[in-house]
Each structure stands twice: as structure tokens, then as C-alpha cells.
Design a protein around this motif. Structure first.
Motif, PDB file in Angstrom:
ATOM      1  N   ASP A   1      40.279  29.679  13.753  1.00 63.03           N
ATOM      2  CA  ASP A   1      40.355  30.008  15.171  1.00 63.03           C
ATOM      3  C   ASP A   1      41.599  29.388  15.802  1.00 63.03           C
ATOM      4  O   ASP A   1      41.887  28.198  15.587  1.00 63.03           O
ATOM      5  CB  ASP A   1      39.118  29.476  15.902  1.00 63.03           C
ATOM      6  N   PHE A   2      42.293  30.192  16.588  1.00 61.64           N
ATOM      7  CA  PHE A   2      43.487  29.706  17.282  1.00 61.64           C
ATOM      8  C   PHE A   2      43.477  30.186  18.730  1.00 61.64           C
ATOM      9  O   PHE A   2      42.927  31.251  19.052  1.00 61.64           O
ATOM     10  CB  PHE A   2      44.763  30.209  16.594  1.00 61.64           C
ATOM     11  N   GLU A   3      44.096  29.402  19.559  1.00 57.58           N
ATOM     12  CA  GLU A   3      44.286  29.766  20.957  1.00 57.58           C
ATOM     13  C   GLU A   3      45.766  30.038  21.175  1.00 57.58           C
ATOM     14  O   GLU A   3      46.587  29.134  21.067  1.00 57.58           O
ATOM     15  CB  GLU A   3      43.804  28.630  21.870  1.00 57.58           C
ATOM     16  N   GLY A   4      46.103  31.278  21.461  1.00 54.59           N
ATOM     17  CA  GLY A   4      47.500  31.642  21.632  1.00 54.59           C
ATOM     18  C   GLY A   4      47.995  32.481  20.470  1.00 54.59           C
ATOM     19  O   GLY A   4      47.259  32.785  19.523  1.00 54.59           O
ATOM     20  N   SER A   5      49.246  32.866  20.538  1.00 54.25           N
ATOM     21  CA  SER A   5      49.837  33.768  19.551  1.00 54.25           C
ATOM     22  C   SER A   5      50.399  33.016  18.357  1.00 54.25           C
ATOM     23  O   SER A   5      51.305  32.192  18.491  1.00 54.25           O
ATOM     24  CB  SER A   5      50.959  34.588  20.201  1.00 54.25           C
ATOM     25  N   LEU A   6      49.854  33.320  17.164  1.00 52.49           N
ATOM     26  CA  LEU A   6      50.396  32.716  15.943  1.00 52.49           C
ATOM     27  C   LEU A   6      51.820  33.177  15.700  1.00 52.49           C
ATOM     28  O   LEU A   6      52.679  32.413  15.271  1.00 52.49           O
ATOM     29  CB  LEU A   6      49.525  33.092  14.742  1.00 52.49           C
ATOM     30  N   ALA A   7      52.080  34.454  15.963  1.00 56.64           N
ATOM     31  CA  ALA A   7      53.401  35.006  15.685  1.00 56.64           C
ATOM     32  C   ALA A   7      54.475  34.294  16.492  1.00 56.64           C
ATOM     33  O   ALA A   7      55.589  34.068  16.009  1.00 56.64           O
ATOM     34  CB  ALA A   7      53.419  36.503  15.984  1.00 56.64           C
ATOM     35  N   ASP A   8      54.152  33.937  17.716  1.00 51.46           N
ATOM     36  CA  ASP A   8      55.127  33.223  18.546  1.00 51.46           C
ATOM     37  C   ASP A   8      55.296  31.773  18.090  1.00 51.46           C
ATOM     38  O   ASP A   8      56.389  31.212  18.145  1.00 51.46           O
ATOM     39  CB  ASP A   8      54.682  33.241  20.016  1.00 51.46           C
ATOM     40  N   ALA A   9      54.194  31.160  17.648  1.00 44.76           N
ATOM     41  CA  ALA A   9      54.225  29.733  17.329  1.00 44.76           C
ATOM     42  C   ALA A   9      54.791  29.429  15.956  1.00 44.76           C
ATOM     43  O   ALA A   9      55.344  28.349  15.739  1.00 44.76           O
ATOM     44  CB  ALA A   9      52.811  29.155  17.445  1.00 44.76           C
ATOM     45  N   LEU A  10      54.648  30.342  15.005  1.00 41.35           N
ATOM     46  CA  LEU A  10      55.128  30.080  13.651  1.00 41.35           C
ATOM     47  C   LEU A  10      56.635  29.818  13.660  1.00 41.35           C
ATOM     48  O   LEU A  10      57.397  30.601  14.233  1.00 41.35           O
ATOM     49  CB  LEU A  10      54.817  31.249  12.732  1.00 41.35           C
ATOM     50  N   PRO A  11      57.079  28.750  13.010  1.00 41.21           N
ATOM     51  CA  PRO A  11      58.512  28.443  12.992  1.00 41.21           C
ATOM     52  C   PRO A  11      59.251  29.261  11.942  1.00 41.21           C
ATOM     53  O   PRO A  11      58.633  29.982  11.142  1.00 41.21           O
ATOM     54  CB  PRO A  11      58.547  26.958  12.624  1.00 41.21           C
ATOM     55  N   ASP A  12      60.561  29.144  11.924  1.00 42.97           N
ATOM     56  CA  ASP A  12      61.353  29.765  10.865  1.00 42.97           C
ATOM     57  C   ASP A  12      61.025  29.098   9.534  1.00 42.97           C
ATOM     58  O   ASP A  12      61.029  27.870   9.424  1.00 42.97           O
ATOM     59  CB  ASP A  12      62.852  29.622  11.154  1.00 42.97           C
ATOM     60  N   LEU A  13      60.730  29.908   8.537  1.00 45.81           N
ATOM     61  CA  LEU A  13      60.443  29.414   7.185  1.00 45.81           C
ATOM     62  C   LEU A  13      61.328  30.227   6.250  1.00 45.81           C
ATOM     63  O   LEU A  13      60.957  31.321   5.816  1.00 45.81           O
ATOM     64  CB  LEU A  13      58.953  29.600   6.856  1.00 45.81           C
ATOM     65  N   PRO A  14      62.511  29.725   5.923  1.00 44.80           N
ATOM     66  CA  PRO A  14      63.542  30.551   5.287  1.00 44.80           C
ATOM     67  C   PRO A  14      63.177  31.100   3.917  1.00 44.80           C
ATOM     68  O   PRO A  14      63.707  32.137   3.521  1.00 44.80           O
ATOM     69  CB  PRO A  14      64.744  29.585   5.192  1.00 44.80           C
ATOM     70  N   ALA A  15      62.274  30.432   3.174  1.00 41.78           N
ATOM     71  CA  ALA A  15      61.932  30.896   1.822  1.00 41.78           C
ATOM     72  C   ALA A  15      60.672  31.747   1.798  1.00 41.78           C
ATOM     73  O   ALA A  15      60.287  32.240   0.735  1.00 41.78           O
ATOM     74  CB  ALA A  15      61.762  29.702   0.885  1.00 41.78           C
ATOM     75  N   LEU A  16      60.031  31.952   2.946  1.00 44.44           N
ATOM     76  CA  LEU A  16      58.728  32.616   2.975  1.00 44.44           C
ATOM     77  C   LEU A  16      58.827  34.068   2.533  1.00 44.44           C
ATOM     78  O   LEU A  16      59.642  34.832   3.043  1.00 44.44           O
ATOM     79  CB  LEU A  16      58.144  32.549   4.385  1.00 44.44           C
ATOM     80  N   ASN A  17      57.970  34.454   1.569  1.00 41.56           N
ATOM     81  CA  ASN A  17      57.869  35.884   1.225  1.00 41.56           C
ATOM     82  C   ASN A  17      56.440  36.351   1.032  1.00 41.56           C
ATOM     83  O   ASN A  17      56.216  37.516   0.736  1.00 41.56           O
ATOM     84  CB  ASN A  17      58.718  36.226  -0.010  1.00 41.56           C
TER      85      ASN A  17
END
Length: 571
Positions: free
Chosen positions: A305-321
């Protein structure tokens, strides 16, 4: 005018003018961590060392008894446990593997009971310290506010509230560039590199301790041996420093008391895989800014459960695939639209419970490297327009439907997916959806798992698709010999898996050898027997065979391996 340069300058200004965390907070935290080590961690380690010594002594006696009895497997099993204890590794979680002697099982039960008591004591000691610490933090807020240091007081309040919820942001030890800034603001790039080696090691231990105490497994690299080790949920991390490589979900999951210490992610530049899920209380999405600096993170899975937008809060993760998000509430259209801009090189994505319009779904077309896409529940409602969006993804190879809705797929639209090769269905699939999936022109792998309604009629539909090279059917109790007969007509199969299908008789399996291209056969938890095994002897293409929990005897396996030493048998 170059607006991009102006934006970058303003962005940098935001960080250069931000107040540093107050030094009083750094001092309080240092004092708290020292007290925690003295009253919780050190007593636990000492008591566990005593427990390990007693357990080792008991193992020595058990090994001597097994040796006198001429029980070689027992001696080897006991010696293996001694080595695990010496290396500070967890005991195996499977006592019923057929090789563990009864004496060792009893010793393990005693060890686990004693270990749980020690672990409960450690947790209680930790909990006893927290109220006093938070009271000091609150008093510091008052002092800073009275001194007109409002911004710094807000820093302390944010940290205290996050600590109470298990989501405290990191606090810098001395410099004005913290490992992870306050929630709502991404930390500066390169934050991980500013964390000292000592702090990085301490953070890794905090994360691993949380993971193992909250139903997760962890994978670490030990400094002293430079080897990777998997730590199972419920155990304790080894002594000494280690690099954190992964936090994973174990088989079956486990209880999660609360969210992770987000600030402990600071400096974890070796972390490649992160699975965080199943705590009960809602967490501000802004806590995810604590993941900033995970420069090696390739796979991220979050489900809680989260309050707010995950997409906005997620930081840059340069290796993420690989990104799997299962938040409650589910992702919205704007969330999904933001993710391709943030992670343009994503190769795997899971869309879970999200209800999107055709226009919102079209944002997925930006993921030109996407190869695997999973749908769950309402997200599996794919209109023809949504399928046309998928058709624009040049590298899309695999679709997984987890609980597909009855009207999810349209055969005509599915026929446009010329790049797709694999389709997996798990739970609640209908014959109509199977027909639609088989319309994909290049389909060569179909997986059907845990589908209670799957019966002979549905398997007959699958049997008409003679181009399939791989068919995986798992835990389907309604399939009988009549349905399986259609599978036996699929002459291009190179891999066949039928596990947990009790309705198929041993006699029916005797005809599998007729599939001349079959290289791999897996029939765990079925009536497959000695006669069926013998019938495979002349199938020269076969190279792998899985027959766990079947009616095959050890004698039959020995005879088969003598005749076919080229076949790898898993029994």
C-alpha cells in the motif's frame, strides 16, 4: 533560448540551496546506533555464538554415532551442517529430503527453537530503545523551531515520522549532501559514492536484517571469501562485512512487520535485485526516493500500500530493465505514461490490476526494447486497440496473463502480433482466450498453469496448433487420456511439460516416445511409471527428463540410465 540549460541550472540550484541536516540529528543517530549495538546486536551475537558452540558439540557426538553405525550419508549430512554453522550460514529449510538422519532432524528442531528465542529477545531490545529515541528527536524539533531553524526542524520531523513508519530517509553524517534527501525530492546523482565504506557496510547489514526478519531472502557476497551466498528468511546474516546483491521473495513468502529502512539503501551500489512487498500499513510514495543511488539495480518489484504516485516518486535507476509494480491502489493512466519517460530502456514490465483507456495504454508504445509484458486481473482486458499498441513493440516476445478475463482477447487483433513467440496463461483462462492466443502467427511456446477449468476440450484446441514447439501444462486436474491424445499429435514439440495432472494415466504416457523431436519431458506429480519410462528408451532426441513424485522406481531409473546415459534424469 535554450530552456533545457535553464532547467538544469534551476534544478542544480534547488540542491545547492537546500539546508543540510542539522548536526544534532547526526549526533543523536550515532548515539542511537551505538546503543542499539550494545543492547541488542552485541548480546544477540554473543548468545548465538554460545548456541552455535553447543550445537556444534552435539553435531560432533551425532557424527561419531553415525560413523560407528556405518551411516555414511548421515555423517556427510551432519558434517555439512557443521560447515554451515562455522561459515555463519543458515541451516537447510528442508528436513524431509530423504537424506537427513533423524538424530540431525531433532538437533535442528532444538537449534531453531533456541534461535527464535534469541531473535525475539533481540527484537524486543530493539523495540524498547525506539520510544526514547523518538522522544529525543521530538525534543530536538522543538529546540530547533524555537531557534528559528525551521527547515532543519522539518528535517528532523520527516526523519522521525519516517522512522516510526519504517520509512525514514537517510541522514547525512557530516556533509550537506545526504545519501538520500527528504521524501519528495530525489537525491543528487552520485549520492551512493559519497557514502563511506563503513556506512555502506552498516546499511547493507540493516537491509539484510530487515529482509531476513520480514519474510524475504537475501543474497550477499562475503568479503572474506569473495563468494555469493543466499541467506534464507528467518536466519541471521553472517559476521563481517559483505556486499548486498539481492533481496528476494522466498518460496511461500512470509510475514512482514513493516516497510524497509529506506535510508539504508544509501551506498548499495552492488544491489542488483530488490523485492519489497506485503507490509500492511500504507507508506508515503515519497519514501521511494530512498532508492536513489542504486546504480546497479536491474530488477525492482514492489507490492504494498502506498499513498501518492509511485511513478512520480521513483528515482532514476540507470541500470533498471525489469520493473514489477503491484501497488494498492493500482497504477493510473498518468502513472503508466510517466514510466516510459523515466525508464526508456525497460525490457520487462508487469501491469497489475490497472484499468486503462486505449489512449492511456498507448503510452506503452514508447518502450521499444520491451520483450516481456505481464497482465494481471482487470489489466488483462485487451481491446483490439490495445493489441495494436503491442504490435508496435518490435522486440516484444512474451505475454503473460495472470487471471485473464473471459473477454480479454480478440483473435483478429492477436493475429497482428507478429513478433510474439511465447504466451503464458495462469488461472481463469477460457477456451476463447486460448483460441485467440493461438492466432498469434509466430507462437511457439504456450504455458497453461493452475487453470482449474482446463479440460479435454481446451487441450483439443491446443492440439490443433501443430507449429508449437513447447507446451507447458501445470496443475490441471481435469485433463484425461482423451485430451492428452491430442497433445501426442503435435509432432513439432521439442519440450513437453505435464505436471500435477493426475487424470492422465500411465498407459497414455507410454505413447510420448512417438514425439520424435522431443528433447525435454517433465511429468512431475503424475502417474508416469516404469513402463512409460521404458517406452522412452528408443527416443533418440530426448536429452532431459523430469519424473519427480511419479510411480517410477529407482530400479527402472538405473536401467534407463544404463540404456540412455545421454539423458539427464531429475527424480
Amino acid at each position: 533560448m535554450n530552456y533545457q540549460h535553464i532547467f538544469i541550472a534551476l534544478f542544480a540550484l534547488c540542491f545547492t540551496t537546500r539546508a543540510a541536516p542539522p548536526p544534532e540529528l547526526t549526533i543523536l543517530r550515532t548515539q542511537y546506533e551505538k546503543l542499539l549495538a550494545e543492547r541488542s546486536t552485541a548480546p544477540f551475537e554473543a548468545a548465538k555464538g554460545d548456541l552455535d558452540a553447543k550445537f556444534t558439540a552435539a553435531l560432533d557426538k551425532a557424527a561419531a554415532d553415525a560413523q560407528k553405525a556405518g551411516n555414511l550419508p548421515g555423517v556427510l549430512a551432519i558434517e555439512a551442517d557443521k560447515k554451515r554453522i562455522a561459515d555463519k550460514l543458515p541451516l537447510p529449510d528442508d528436513d524431509d529430503d530423504g537424506r537427513t538422519p533423524e538424530s540431525l532432524k531433532k538437533l535442528r528442531i532444538i537449534y531453531r527453537e533456541q534461535f527464535k528465542k534469541l531473535d525475539d529477545q533481540r527484537a524486543a531490545s530493539h523495540s524498547a530503545l525506539l520510544p526514547g529515541y523518538t522522544a529525543k528527536l521530538q525534543a530536538l524539533e522543538v529546540t530547533l523551531t524555537k531557534a528559528a531553524r525551521v527547515d532543519e526542524a522539518k528535517e528532523v520531523m520527516t526523519y522521525r515520522e519516517g522512522l516510526k513508519a519504517g520509512a525514514a530517509p537517510a541522514v547525512a553524517s557530516s556533509s550537506p549532501a545526504p545519501a538520500a534527501d527528504a521524501p519528495g525530492r530525489p537525491a543528487p546523482q552520485g549520492a551512493a559514492s559519497r557514502v563511506s565504506k563503513t556506512q555502506k557496510a552498516a546499511n547493507a547489514r540493516r537491509l539484510v536484517e530487515w529482509a531476513l526478519a520480514n519474510g524475504h531472502d537475501a543474497r550477499v557476497k562475503l568479503d572474506r571469501k569473495n563468494e555469493e551466498v543466499r541467506l534464507l528468511a528467518g536466519t541471521v546474516p553472517p559476521k563481517g562485512d559483505f556486499d548486498l546483491l539481492a533481496i528476494e521473495r522466498p518460496n511461500g513468502g512470509g510475514a512482514v512487520a513493516g516497510p524497509p529502512p529506506w535510508d539504508a539503501c544509501a551506498g548499495q551500489d552492488t544491489l542488483r535485485k530488490l523485492y519489497l512487498a506485503d507490509w500492511k500499513q500504507a507508506v508515503p510514495a515519497s519514501a521511494l526516493t530512498g532508492l536513489t543511488g542504486l546504480v546497479s539495480l536491474r530488477e525492482l518489484q514492489i507490492a504494498s500500500d502506498f499513498e501518492g504516485s509511485l511513478a512520480d516518486a521513483l528515482p532514476d535507476l540507470p541500470a533498471l530493465n525489469i520493473l514489477v509494480l503491484k501497488p494498492r491502489p493500482p497504477l493510473t493512466g498518468p502513472d503508466v505514461a510517466a514510466l516510459p519517460r523515466k525508464y526508456p530502456d525497460l525490457e520487462t514490465f508487469a501491469l497489475v490490476r490497472a484499468v486503462l483507456s486505449d489512449e492511456e495504454f498507448a503510452a506503452l508504445s514508447q518502450w521499444q526494447k520491451l520483450s516481456y509484458l505481464m497482465f494481471d486481473g482487470p489489466a488483462s482486458m485487451l481491446s483490439p486497440a490495445k493489441v495494436r499498441t503491442l504490435a508496435t513493440l518490435p522486440k516484444l516476445r512474451e505475454l503473460r496473463f495472470y487471471g485473464a478475463r473471459p473477454d480479454a482477447l480478440d483473435a483478429g487483433a492477436m493475429a497482428t502480433l507478429t513478433n510474439v513467440r511465447h504466451i503464458d496463461f495462469a488461472y481463469n483462462v477460457t477456451a476463447e482466450n486460448i483460441k485467440a492466443a493461438l492466432a498469434v502467427p509466430g507462437l511457439d511456446l504456450l504455458e497453461l498453469s493452475g487453470i482449474k477449468t482446463l479440460g479435454d476440450a481446451e487441450v483439443e484446441i491446443v492440439g490443433t496448433h501443430r507449429a508449437l514447439t513447447t507446451l507447458l501444462i501445470n496443475r490441471s486436474e481435469k485433463i484425461t487420456d482423451a485430451g492428452f491424445a491430442h497433445v501426442l499429435k503435435m509432432e513439432n514439440l521439442t519440450e513437453l511439460q505435464c505436471t500435477g495432472c493426475p487424470g492422465i494415466s500411465a498407459a497414455a504416457f507410454e505413447s510420448v516416445g512417438a514425439l520424435k523431436k522431443l528433447r525435454k519431458l517433465v511429468v512431475h506429480e503424475t502417474s508416469f511409471d516404469d513402463a512409460a519410462l521404458k517406452s522412452l528408451t528408443k527416443n533418440r532426441a530426448l536429452k532431459e527428463l523430469g519424473i519427480r513424485k511419479t510411480g517410477v522406481t529407482d530400479e527402472a531409473v538405473k536401467a534407463f540410465t544404463r540404456a540412455r546415459p545421454d539423458v539427464k534424469v531429475d527424480k
